[in-house]
Every structure is written in structure tokens, then in C-alpha cells.
Design a protein around this motif. Structure first.
Motif: not given
Length: 230
Positions: A13-22, A24-32
């Protein structure tokens, strides 16, 4: 009440702020990572225990999490209007998870070794434990700085201090969640209570683990999965 976990909570559920800019368009759990979303890596751990009931929470870009799990049998519990943190999110999902202990898993790491869930299941002892965390020795952990989160004694009891890095996977008794008054709270609040009672345990993971909490850690995780020295 059952004494072994039959359900799993996936924190997504998190915002994934440390993973920006990735993010910006995806929730972190869907980053590949290595061509697969982080959620797929998490579900590969679940594949070793196919009878588990699985619940994922969702808040940031929740529709994408719902779409990912469509048709899989995984239940998605939306957190709205507020994000509830790990403790609040788990308590909010208890009607779906059922009674007794549960597995919980963060969805921002990848593994190179035996099934994390099976390692915990084999070591779980509800007579002694209110929670069993899976920890990673610093020399086997990638993408994570520091000397560790928990020390461990000869019997496996955990205390705050240098030692093992919390991997994001555990078995947890959930009944104490109902005693916390706050609606938004971290599972750290439960762990601190358990430490006082000497009921928090931690198990070293024998394989490798990579925290994929920042964009630069993706290449590190992919190299680990290829078996390369990192």
C-alpha cells in the motif's frame, strides 16, 4: 484457534517515495526487477505454500494492484482514505485473514535461496513465540546499509541492536493488534511489547536478500539473481 499460519498479508500500500521517479506512474510493488514485478517475486515465495490464503493491502495507485491480482484468488484490501502503516494495515485486514498467527511479507525485496516462508514455518514454535522474524546477516544483505536491526541470543530471542537485518517477512500472532488504540501504527509497537516478554524471536536466513527500496538497487538485485558477485 489454530496455531500455525494459514494466511499471508502482503504489504503493497505504500507510496514508494524512495523509488521516485519510478513510482510517479506505478505503485512500488509493480516495479520490475529482472523482467518481473516485485509482486511476482513475492508470489514466487508463496508458490511453495499453495494452500495459503493471501491478502494484499492497497492504497497508492490501488487500482493497479487490484488489476494485477485479478483472477488469482488473492484478496485486495483497500485502505482509504488514509494509509494505515503496517500495524494498522494488518489489523484492518484481519477479517479477511482469519484467526491465529499469520505470515506477513513486504513487497520490496528479492531473494536468492530457499523459500523464506518455508524457513519460518519449519522454525515456528507458538509455545515460545509471539512472533518469528526472518533476519539476514549483513554480509548476505544487499542494498541495505547499517549493522542490522536486531541482536539475537543463543535461543533465538531478538532484541533491538546490531546483528540481523529484518527481511520484511515474519510469522506473527495477531490478537495483540486489537489492544492498540491508534488507528495508524507500525508493527514495531507490537515487537517492542514482545521483546519485553521475551516472546520475539528471529531466524537467520541462509541465502541472499536484496532490498529494492531505491532505483539504484534494481541493478544490484538483478546481478544477485544472476549469481554474480555484488
Amino acid at each position: 484457534m489454530r496455531h500455525t499460519p494459514a494466511s499471508l498479508m502482503l504489504f503493497a500500500a505504500g507510496y514508494g517515495t524512495r523509488m521516485r521517479p519510478l513510482t510517479d506512474t506505478l505503485p512500488k510493488p509493480l516495479i520490475e526487477v529482472a523482467g518481473k514485478p516485485l509482486l511476482t517475486h513475492a508470489m514466487e515465495q508463496v508458490a511453495h505454500m499453495p494452500d495459503l490464503k493471501v491478502v494484499a493491502n492497497a492504497h497508492y495507485k490501488a487500482d493497479q494492484i487490484v488489476d494485477y491480482f485479478a483472477g488469482t484468488g488473492v484478496m485486495v484490501n483497500r485502505e482509504a482514505p488514509d494509509l494505515l502503516d503496517t500495524g494498522g494495515g494488518l489489523r484492518n485486514a484481519l477479517p479477511l485473514l482469519g484467526d491465529g498467527p499469520v505470515f506477513t511479507m513486504n513487497t520490496d525485496a528479492v531473494w536468492n535461496g530457499p523459500s523464506a516462508l518455508e524457513c519460518l514455518a519449519q522454525a515456528w514454535d507458538p509455545e515460545r513465540m509471539d512472533a518469528l522474524l526472518l533476519g539476514v546477516p549483513p554480509e548476505h544483505a544487499l542494498g541495505h546499509a547499517g549493522q542490522g536491526d536486531f541482536s539475537v541470543d543463543a535461543e533465538g530471542r531478538a532484541a533491538r541492536g546490531p546483528g540481523l537485518i529484518y527481511s520484511g517477512v515474519q510469522i506473527l500472532q495477531t490478537k495483540e493488534l486489537l489492544e492498540i488504540e491508534d488507528s495508524v501504527f507500525s508493527l514495531n509497537a507490537l515487537w517492542d511489547r514482545m521483546i519485553v516478554r521475551e516472546r520475539l524471536f528471529i531466524l537467520p536466513y541462509p541465502g541472499q536478500w536484496c532490498d529494492v527500496g531505491r532505483p539504484e538497487n534494481i541493478a544490484m538485485a538483478e546481478a544477485m539473481l544472476r549469481g554474480e558477485d555484488v
